[in-house]
Every structure is written in structure tokens, then in C-alpha cells.
Design a protein around this motif. Structure first.
Motif, PDB file in Angstrom:
ATOM      1  N   ASP A  95       0.870  -1.178   0.000  1.00  0.00           N
ATOM      2  CA  ASP A  95       0.000   0.000   0.000  1.00  0.00           C
ATOM      3  C   ASP A  95       0.905   1.226   0.000  1.00  0.00           C
ATOM      4  O   ASP A  95       1.383   1.648   1.048  1.00  0.00           O
ATOM      5  CB  ASP A  95      -0.913  -0.021   1.221  1.00  0.00           C
ATOM      6  CG  ASP A  95      -1.894   1.139   1.272  1.00  0.00           C
ATOM      7  OD1 ASP A  95      -1.868   1.994   0.365  1.00  0.00           O
ATOM      8  OD2 ASP A  95      -2.686   1.192   2.232  1.00  0.00           O
ATOM      9  N   CYS A  98      -0.078   5.069   2.079  1.00  0.00           N
ATOM     10  CA  CYS A  98      -1.132   4.459   2.896  1.00  0.00           C
ATOM     11  C   CYS A  98      -1.884   5.442   3.774  1.00  0.00           C
ATOM     12  O   CYS A  98      -2.929   5.090   4.323  1.00  0.00           O
ATOM     13  CB  CYS A  98      -0.554   3.347   3.746  1.00  0.00           C
ATOM     14  SG  CYS A  98       0.498   3.921   5.095  1.00  0.00           S
ATOM     15  N   GLY A 101      -3.533   4.328   7.070  1.00  0.00           N
ATOM     16  CA  GLY A 101      -3.373   2.878   7.145  1.00  0.00           C
ATOM     17  C   GLY A 101      -4.655   2.076   7.134  1.00  0.00           C
ATOM     18  O   GLY A 101      -4.631   0.854   7.290  1.00  0.00           O
ATOM     19  N   ALA A 104      -4.783  -0.575   4.360  1.00  0.00           N
ATOM     20  CA  ALA A 104      -3.827  -1.638   4.675  1.00  0.00           C
ATOM     21  C   ALA A 104      -4.421  -2.583   5.721  1.00  0.00           C
ATOM     22  O   ALA A 104      -4.298  -3.810   5.611  1.00  0.00           O
ATOM     23  CB  ALA A 104      -2.513  -1.041   5.169  1.00  0.00           C
ATOM     24  N   ALA A 117       2.703  -1.220   4.429  1.00  0.00           N
ATOM     25  CA  ALA A 117       2.066   0.087   4.307  1.00  0.00           C
ATOM     26  C   ALA A 117       3.169   1.136   4.294  1.00  0.00           C
ATOM     27  O   ALA A 117       3.910   1.271   5.266  1.00  0.00           O
ATOM     28  CB  ALA A 117       1.098   0.310   5.458  1.00  0.00           C
ATOM     29  N   GLU A 119       4.298   5.125   3.762  1.00  0.00           N
ATOM     30  CA  GLU A 119       3.831   6.507   3.772  1.00  0.00           C
ATOM     31  C   GLU A 119       5.026   7.426   3.960  1.00  0.00           C
ATOM     32  O   GLU A 119       5.823   7.233   4.882  1.00  0.00           O
ATOM     33  CB  GLU A 119       2.818   6.727   4.908  1.00  0.00           C
ATOM     34  CG  GLU A 119       2.345   8.153   5.057  1.00  0.00           C
ATOM     35  CD  GLU A 119       1.715   8.719   3.789  1.00  0.00           C
ATOM     36  OE1 GLU A 119       2.117   9.824   3.398  1.00  0.00           O
ATOM     37  OE2 GLU A 119       0.834   8.072   3.187  1.00  0.00           O
TER      38      GLU A 119
END
Length: 138
Positions: A95, A98, A101, A104, A117, A119
């Protein structure tokens, strides 16, 4: 041409595939297109201002609150993930971007073997809390 963000995604995806031994869709580094210089860029020097501004915007809680409050959006994401649970079950999910989250977490609950995840903004700290509070941390 391809944006810096797209090149970063391809690079991240390639590393993900190598790390997880997926091996599907890997783009060799030498095949990634060169990124053209931006206006004002000199001698290959990169001014990260634009990318930093992009990530600063996604670090703000307000944008994530707006997305999470969008009932139709969230219901459709949930329904789409759960409707494809058989395709997700036992798979490794990446992901990228994300945010908080949530997606995810839903992929994990749909049966993914592992969810990565990713980011780039500081909202990643919030995503860690969301994952932990849903009992999905490693």
C-alpha cells in the motif's frame, strides 16, 4: 515524461518485489526513464521544495479526516477489498501512500499474508497507531 514521484514508486516497487521475492512486474533500474530537470534546476541539483510541499499537505490531519468522513468513498473501498478477499488471501500487499493505514488494515483483515504500508509524510505515525489499535502489528 515520467514524474519524480512515479520514478520513486517504480523504484520502491522494484525493491519490494526483490525483498518479497515476488518477481512480477519488476522494472530494471536502467530501463527507468531519466527524469528531466525542472525549471531552475542547475547541473543536476534537485530542489526538493515541490515534493516537500506535496508531502506536507498529506501530513495534515484535515485532509485525512475529509477522506475518512466521505462515507461513500470509505464504504466502496471496504466493499471492493472484501469482495476481492479471495484474490487478496495469502498474498503480499504493498500500500504505497497508505495515509492513515485504513486500507492496509482492511487488506490484512481480508486475509493478506503480509501488508507493507508505505507513507512518506509524517501521517505515518498515525498509521502505526491505527495498525496497532486494530491488533495488526507484527
Amino acid at each position: 515524461g515520467i514524474s519524480r514521484m512515479s520514478r520513486l514508486f517504480f523504484f520502491t516497487y522494484q525493491k519490494f518485489c526483490a525483498f518479497t521475492e515476488v518477481g512480477i512486474g519488476v522494472i530494471p533500474e536502467e530501463e527507468l526513464p531519466e527524469i528531466p530537470q525542472r525549471d531552475g534546476e542547475q547541473g543536476g541539483q534537485y530542489d526538493a521544495w515541490e515534493d516537500n510541499k506535496y508531502f506536507e499537505e498529506y501530513a495534515k490531519y484535515s485532509i485525512h479526516c475529509d477522506m475518512l468522513r466521505d462515507k461513500a468513498r470509505m464504504e466502496n473501498y471496504y466493499a471492493g477489498i472484501m469482495a476481492n478477499a479471495e484474490n487478496i488471501k495469502g498474498k503480499v500487499v504493498l500500500d504505497v501512500g497508505c495515509g492513515t493505514g485504513v486500507l492496509a488494515c482492511w487488506c490484512a483483515k481480508a486475509g493478506a499474508k503480509k501488508v507493507y504500508a508505505v507513507e512518506a509524510s509524517s501521517i505515518a505515525d498515525q498509521a502505526k497507531l491505527v495498525v496497532a489499535r486494530n491488533g495488526l502489528s507484527d
